[in-house]
Enzyme design. Structure first.
Site, short mmCIF file in Angstrom:
data_model
loop_
_atom_site.label_atom_id
_atom_site.label_comp_id
_atom_site.label_asym_id
_atom_site.label_seq_id
_atom_site.Cartn_x
_atom_site.Cartn_y
_atom_site.Cartn_z
N GLU A 15 -24.42 8.51 -8.69
CA GLU A 15 -23.37 7.97 -7.24
C GLU A 15 -24.09 7.31 -6.42
O GLU A 15 -23.80 6.88 -5.21
CB GLU A 15 -22.51 9.25 -6.92
CG GLU A 15 -21.45 9.49 -8.21
CD GLU A 15 -20.97 10.97 -7.22
OE1 GLU A 15 -20.14 9.94 -6.82
OE2 GLU A 15 -21.06 12.12 -7.61
N SER A 175 -17.69 10.54 -9.54
CA SER A 175 -17.63 9.33 -9.84
C SER A 175 -17.21 9.16 -11.44
O SER A 175 -17.07 8.50 -11.48
CB SER A 175 -18.60 8.60 -9.41
OG SER A 175 -18.45 8.49 -7.84
N SER A 318 -11.30 2.61 0.11
CA SER A 318 -11.68 4.21 -0.69
C SER A 318 -10.36 4.72 -0.11
O SER A 318 -9.77 4.46 0.94
CB SER A 318 -13.03 4.89 0.18
OG SER A 318 -13.78 3.89 -0.15
#
EC number: 6.3.2.4
Length: 350
Positions: A15, A175, A318
């Site tokens: 990530e 993720s 986000s």
């Protein structure tokens, strides 16, 4: 005397690029008239450098990375910092390792401590704690490295008891990195080997039938009391190649949408908020977290908890900041709240 804040990003996990995006946005809203800000990048091979978090030449659908030719950052400077904002996702950053470094150095930092970070990163241990707290979950099987090598048939028998389909995941990654949905048992071994390229420990989860993915964010107030946000839903566009909310859908191709607030009855949203607070307390979390759930028809149409993320994605787009925006807290204020929480938190045991 001005407060010095180091913003730490990049890292050695899969990530890395997501962390860089997060840092770019957080650095853009920190009040430079109030704080001295030190951007610190960690390269993919683990070197600490003095970064800028400015990437002007990104191609569409690509993620930035920490520059390997940036000047080195000396660890000797860490004790001079007033607070660190570790915007690191995944192992070697979100898993308690970096938090332990700051604890030993006597430096305050944003977010969960060593234990909560470790438990939140390791999905099987998270599930053990959630089970003890009475939170509803889907069935799962943990595959230890030695089991896969020495007792594979026993592992396969345990997993077959879950029924198809299943999701095979690295135990300590985020993720959706290394995640594979399995619909045929002949594809199972390959899925495990894929997950093992990210983590030698693997978790296999029963699929949530008819699922909707919903999320809730938690932060602490000035007294340290956790408070829950509005509830949001992740919607992946139909007629795409994404069977689930994978890495590309999250960050690269724009096929997912954050719907805030989620179109759910208030009684369901309230139950999600209650479970989110319960999960936050169960692992001893501090600062912030995002708690993810499935609404599923496979458990009587009920709600099951999926995971907790102790350092969620933090760009303005986000889910974590969008949930707080819908709850009345704008992005710059959210960043400032987290910095103040860290500055107020005592050093040592707490």
């Amino acid at each position: 005397m001005r407060t010095t804040i180091a913003v730490l990003f990049g890292g050695q996990s899969s990530e890395h690029g997501v962390s860089c995006l997060t840092a770019r946005e957080v650095l853009a809203v920190i009040d430079r008239d109030r704080y001295d800000v030190v951007p610190v990048g960690i390269t993919a091979d683990g070197r600490w450098v003095e970064e800028t978090a400015v990437w002007d030449d990104l191609e569409p659908g690509t993620l930035p990375s920490v520059r390997s030719d940036a000047p080195p950052f000396s660890w000797d400077r860490i004790p001079e910092l007033d607070v660190v904002f570790p915007l690191l996702h995944g192992p070697w950053g979100e898993d308690g390792t970096i938090q332990g470094l700051f604890e030993m150095a006597g430096v305050r930092y944003v977010g969960a401590g060593v234990l909560a970070s470790s438990v939140g990163m390791d999905k099987p241990f998270t599930k053990t704690v959630f089970s003890a707290a009475g939170l509803p979950q889907l069935p799962y099987v943990t595959i230890q490295p030695w089991e896969w090598d020495a007792k594979r048939e026993r592992v396969q028998a345990r997993v077959h008891a879950l029924g198809l389909p299943v999701f095979v995941k690295p135990a300590r990654a985020g993720s959706s990195s290394g995640v594979t949905p399995v619909h045929r048992w002949e594809d199972f071994d390959v899925a495990v080997e894929t997950a093992r390229t990210f983590d030698p420990k693997v978790i296999v989860e029963a699929a949530a039938h008819g699922k909707r993915e919903v999320e809730c964010a938690v932060i602490q107030d000035e007294r340290g009391m956790p408070i829950a946000s509005e509830v949001g839903e992740i919607v992946v566009a139909e007629d795409t190649d994404h069977e689930y909310y994978d890495f590309e859908a999250k960050y690269l191709d724009g096929t997912s949408t954050n719907v805030v607030p989620a179109d759910l009855p208030e009684s369901v949203r309230q139950r999600i908020r209650e479970y989110a607070l319960q999960a936050f307390d169960a692992i001893g979390c501090e600062g912030l977290a995002r708690v993810d759930f499935f609404l599923t028809s496979s458990v009587g149409g009920g709600l099951v908890i999926n995971e907790i993320n102790t350092m969620p994605g933090f760009t303005p787009f986000s889910m974590f900041p969008k949930l707080w925006q819908a709850s009345g807290v704008e992005y710059p204020e959210l960043v400032e709240r987290l910095i103040q929480l860290a500055l107020q938190r005592p050093l040592g045991l707490r």
